[in-house]
Write a protein that holds these residues in place. Sequence first.
Motif, PDB file in Angstrom:
ATOM      1  N   UNK A  48       6.430   8.568 -31.238  1.00 12.67           N
ATOM      2  CA  UNK A  48       7.310   8.414 -32.381  1.00 12.67           C
ATOM      3  C   UNK A  48       7.221   6.994 -32.923  1.00 12.67           C
ATOM      4  N   UNK A  49       7.007   6.853 -34.241  1.00 16.30           N
ATOM      5  CA  UNK A  49       7.054   5.548 -34.902  1.00 16.30           C
ATOM      6  C   UNK A  49       8.473   5.331 -35.384  1.00 16.30           C
ATOM      7  N   UNK A  81      -5.744  13.026 -28.226  1.00 11.52           N
ATOM      8  CA  UNK A  81      -5.222  12.695 -29.547  1.00 11.52           C
ATOM      9  C   UNK A  81      -3.791  12.219 -29.448  1.00 11.52           C
ATOM     10  N   UNK A  82      -3.349  11.425 -30.435  1.00 12.06           N
ATOM     11  CA  UNK A  82      -1.965  10.992 -30.529  1.00 12.06           C
ATOM     12  C   UNK A  82      -1.470  11.326 -31.919  1.00 12.06           C
ATOM     13  N   UNK A  83      -0.269  11.815 -32.009  1.00  7.34           N
ATOM     14  CA  UNK A  83       0.276  12.059 -33.331  1.00  7.34           C
ATOM     15  C   UNK A  83       1.673  11.467 -33.407  1.00  7.34           C
ATOM     16  N   UNK A  84       2.095  11.117 -34.601  1.00 10.86           N
ATOM     17  CA  UNK A  84       3.381  10.480 -34.804  1.00 10.86           C
ATOM     18  C   UNK A  84       4.388  11.528 -35.222  1.00 10.86           C
ATOM     19  N   UNK A  85       5.573  11.496 -34.620  1.00 12.00           N
ATOM     20  CA  UNK A  85       6.633  12.409 -35.019  1.00 12.00           C
ATOM     21  C   UNK A  85       7.829  11.601 -35.489  1.00 12.00           C
ATOM     22  N   UNK A 108      -4.365   0.101 -30.999  1.00  6.02           N
ATOM     23  CA  UNK A 108      -5.166   0.646 -32.098  1.00  6.02           C
ATOM     24  C   UNK A 108      -4.580   0.254 -33.454  1.00  6.02           C
ATOM     25  N   UNK A 109      -3.283   0.269 -33.581  1.00  8.22           N
ATOM     26  CA  UNK A 109      -2.655  -0.102 -34.855  1.00  8.22           C
ATOM     27  C   UNK A 109      -2.797  -1.599 -35.136  1.00  8.22           C
ATOM     28  N   UNK A 110      -2.671  -2.404 -34.100  1.00  8.50           N
ATOM     29  CA  UNK A 110      -2.832  -3.848 -34.293  1.00  8.50           C
ATOM     30  C   UNK A 110      -4.267  -4.181 -34.705  1.00  8.50           C
ATOM     31  N   UNK A 111      -5.230  -3.542 -34.058  1.00  6.68           N
ATOM     32  CA  UNK A 111      -6.633  -3.759 -34.424  1.00  6.68           C
ATOM     33  C   UNK A 111      -6.879  -3.303 -35.865  1.00  6.68           C
ATOM     34  N   UNK A 112      -6.314  -2.167 -36.229  1.00 11.05           N
ATOM     35  CA  UNK A 112      -6.484  -1.663 -37.595  1.00 11.05           C
ATOM     36  C   UNK A 112      -5.870  -2.628 -38.607  1.00 11.05           C
ATOM     37  N   UNK A 113      -4.703  -3.172 -38.284  1.00  9.50           N
ATOM     38  CA  UNK A 113      -4.061  -4.133 -39.187  1.00  9.50           C
ATOM     39  C   UNK A 113      -4.947  -5.356 -39.387  1.00  9.50           C
ATOM     40  N   UNK A 114      -5.545  -5.858 -38.319  1.00  8.19           N
ATOM     41  CA  UNK A 114      -6.425  -7.023 -38.432  1.00  8.19           C
ATOM     42  C   UNK A 114      -7.678  -6.678 -39.237  1.00  8.19           C
ATOM     43  N   UNK A 135       3.974  -6.795 -38.323  1.00  4.90           N
ATOM     44  CA  UNK A 135       4.593  -6.217 -39.516  1.00  4.90           C
ATOM     45  C   UNK A 135       3.600  -5.328 -40.271  1.00  4.90           C
ATOM     46  N   UNK A 136       2.364  -5.777 -40.365  1.00  2.00           N
ATOM     47  CA  UNK A 136       1.350  -4.947 -41.022  1.00  2.00           C
ATOM     48  C   UNK A 136       1.061  -3.705 -40.197  1.00  2.00           C
ATOM     49  N   UNK A 137       1.022  -3.846 -38.868  1.00  2.00           N
ATOM     50  CA  UNK A 137       0.749  -2.704 -37.995  1.00  2.00           C
ATOM     51  C   UNK A 137       1.848  -1.654 -38.080  1.00  2.00           C
ATOM     52  N   UNK A 138       3.082  -2.102 -38.365  1.00  2.00           N
ATOM     53  CA  UNK A 138       4.191  -1.161 -38.467  1.00  2.00           C
ATOM     54  C   UNK A 138       4.018  -0.198 -39.636  1.00  2.00           C
ATOM     55  N   UNK A 139       3.222  -0.592 -40.640  1.00  2.00           N
ATOM     56  CA  UNK A 139       3.044   0.259 -41.827  1.00  2.00           C
ATOM     57  C   UNK A 139       1.856   1.209 -41.698  1.00  2.00           C
ATOM     58  N   UNK A 140       1.110   1.071 -40.635  1.00  2.00           N
ATOM     59  CA  UNK A 140      -0.073   1.911 -40.438  1.00  2.00           C
ATOM     60  C   UNK A 140       0.328   3.207 -39.742  1.00  2.00           C
ATOM     61  N   UNK A 141      -0.165   4.301 -40.296  1.00  4.28           N
ATOM     62  CA  UNK A 141       0.133   5.595 -39.700  1.00  4.28           C
ATOM     63  C   UNK A 141      -1.058   6.186 -38.963  1.00  4.28           C
ATOM     64  N   UNK A 142      -2.248   5.972 -39.489  1.00  2.20           N
ATOM     65  CA  UNK A 142      -3.441   6.500 -38.843  1.00  2.20           C
ATOM     66  C   UNK A 142      -4.388   5.345 -38.541  1.00  2.20           C
ATOM     67  N   UNK A 143      -4.517   4.959 -37.281  1.00  2.38           N
ATOM     68  CA  UNK A 143      -5.394   3.831 -36.961  1.00  2.38           C
ATOM     69  C   UNK A 143      -6.861   4.173 -37.161  1.00  2.38           C
ATOM     70  N   UNK A 144      -7.674   3.124 -37.373  1.00  2.00           N
ATOM     71  CA  UNK A 144      -9.102   3.291 -37.624  1.00  2.00           C
ATOM     72  C   UNK A 144      -9.938   3.353 -36.348  1.00  2.00           C
TER      73      UNK A 144
END
Length: 692
Positions: free
Chosen positions: A10-11, A32-36, A124-130, A163-172
């Motif tokens: 959950x995000x 897999x991971x999914x956000x609810x 994964x989200x932090x890496x995607x944000x960077x 803060x940028x990672x918080x807005x990401x829903x699907x990491x790269x």
Amino acid sequence: MDTERRTVIQALTAATLTLAVPLGTADAAPGASRVVASGTEEKLVLEVTTGNQVVVRLPRVEVGQGITTAVAMLIAEELDARLTDVVIPLADASSTFPNQYTGGSASVRSLYDPARQLAALARARLVTAAARRWRVPARSLRTHDTKVTAPDGRSATFGALTEAAARIRTPDVPATPKPARLHTVVGRPAARIDARDLVTGKARYTGDLTVAGAKPTVVARPPTILGKALTVDDSAARALPGVLAVVRTAGGVAVVAETFHHAFQARDALRITWAPGPLGTLSDDAIRRRLRAAVPALRPASTGSVQVGGEFAFAFVSHAPMEVLTAIADVRADRAELWFSTQTPGDARETIAAAVGVRASAVRIHVVRGGGSFGRRLTNEAAVEAALISKAARRPVKLMWSRADDLRHGRMRPASQHRVRASLAGGRVVAFAHGVAEVGGGEGVALRQGQGQGAVGVAAEPSPSDQGLYNFGAVSGDWGTVGLSVPVGAWRSVSSGTVRTAEEIVVDEIAAKLGKDPVAFRRATLRSRTAVAVLGKVADAGRWGRPMPPGTAQGVAVHEEYGSCVACLVEIDATDRGAPRVLRVVMAADVGTAVNPLGLRAQLMGTAIDGISTVLRAGLHIERGAVREGSFADFRYARQRHSPLRFEAHIMPSLRSPGGAGELGVPAAAGAVANAYARATGTRPRSFPIDF
């Protein structure tokens, strides 16, 4: 390692990266991971702060077992964060799910996959944000030391990216935990993350907390278990300086004062006439007779077989955590707020709400670290009592149970009686039977069968014997209960601590009857390769069978539970039978992945002390309805001078998911101590503790 599952993560709505994973969720889709958006399950919550800290709110309690360090290591491993940047506060009791249970050696087992998956998704989200900030492929970036680094040398801390990672829903990049072979934190010895706080006094327990208006409180308690106050003259107590209130409770008479010094003075000035508790004049001998009568009859022995076995008696034992029970309560007409250490905050919340007459949703519980537990903080008597006193006194209180309060009126491991019989034919065990009776009852404790003082019943329970450990033919067993008004409770390793001890003693006696060495006999009859391996490890490391001086000997025992296995070898000097001394303990454990081998070693060392104590020295006497012991002066738990001169713990390598470890070692340690004592003295110990 289990990656063949889908974790529902959950995000949470927040300015910084904040994720929550339900514990115990497992679906079928691989990796897999999914956000609810929402959920009411028990959750582990992770936040990356702008200050570059990784904060994980833990729905478990730290009572010295090192769970905060283990979880911090799991998070640091998957996030590639520095361990010093991971902070593990204890979560308050949740209002959306009923329990946050800490016990059953289940904490690491239940948190291992969820914590890793949670951290992997955060990474994964932090890496995607960077990657999106620098406009480079996410797969080209690496993480280390709580930061993300690009091939050209650019880097950003997790805090700068949160803060940028918080807005990401699907990491790269995939949010997949590392395979165990790539671990650099998990599986390596680590000092506790709270070690400095513990040794400098910075760590805060309930007694250290300052809550506005909360006044020191103690309770005058009856001399007998569950006795009642008939008359109370509190005039002298109320006249003393510093006394704020005197309140009658179900368990006695409470005094609220400006300081604990004033409170104890006033407590001792109370003049109370007590009615005896429901045990009446019952003492140990009568309780033991009832237990013997309640042991279920064993099945008829195999025709033509030779019998080996006996009856075994185990005394009541107090948990005696070093930090006495303490609770702060602030109860108002429509709400309640409490601070205390508990293994069951959800249950506590419901119980306190019912006791003080408010809605459960109006009860807020702050879970505080505890100074030991061993099962004692599974129940919440002190917190409920504090809440009732606060309500009656109409003020916040800080209630402290004294050591004598807990020894004489707190929960204890039930006394038990065991009848064990092995049937031998053709040089092997063809049948093994074990009947157990234990004391059950007391306020809030359900009996297996039968209610009320003196009730005796036999219930349909699984066999006391672990049917999978030894190849002993037809295994059978049953449980009986003697219902007494005694506050019993789960004690570290619960029934295994007595059941396995009795059985391991009989295993040694079977070997002797067959003319076989105890280790060789076990190796030939153990079913599990893991059990054979840990036994072999302690036998080799402890030099099993080496010549020993008269009056000294070695003993071994094995135990398997919680998805883990342990063996223990003990060397004892019993030349003075009145003061036997364990000289050496060697333990080997296979717990799957040992997240923190140093923490596991500490757990095993603690279980060794438990085994030494409960077999040789420590128990509670019941005399005319009262517990005799009132302090560590007469509740004779092992001290430094009784501890082994040498202790070794061997952690078997493994890549499988963790099993349980916190309680695992108690049965093996107790069995090994008993067997060593028997061999050193040439006796057959049947009553424990031996010096009682």
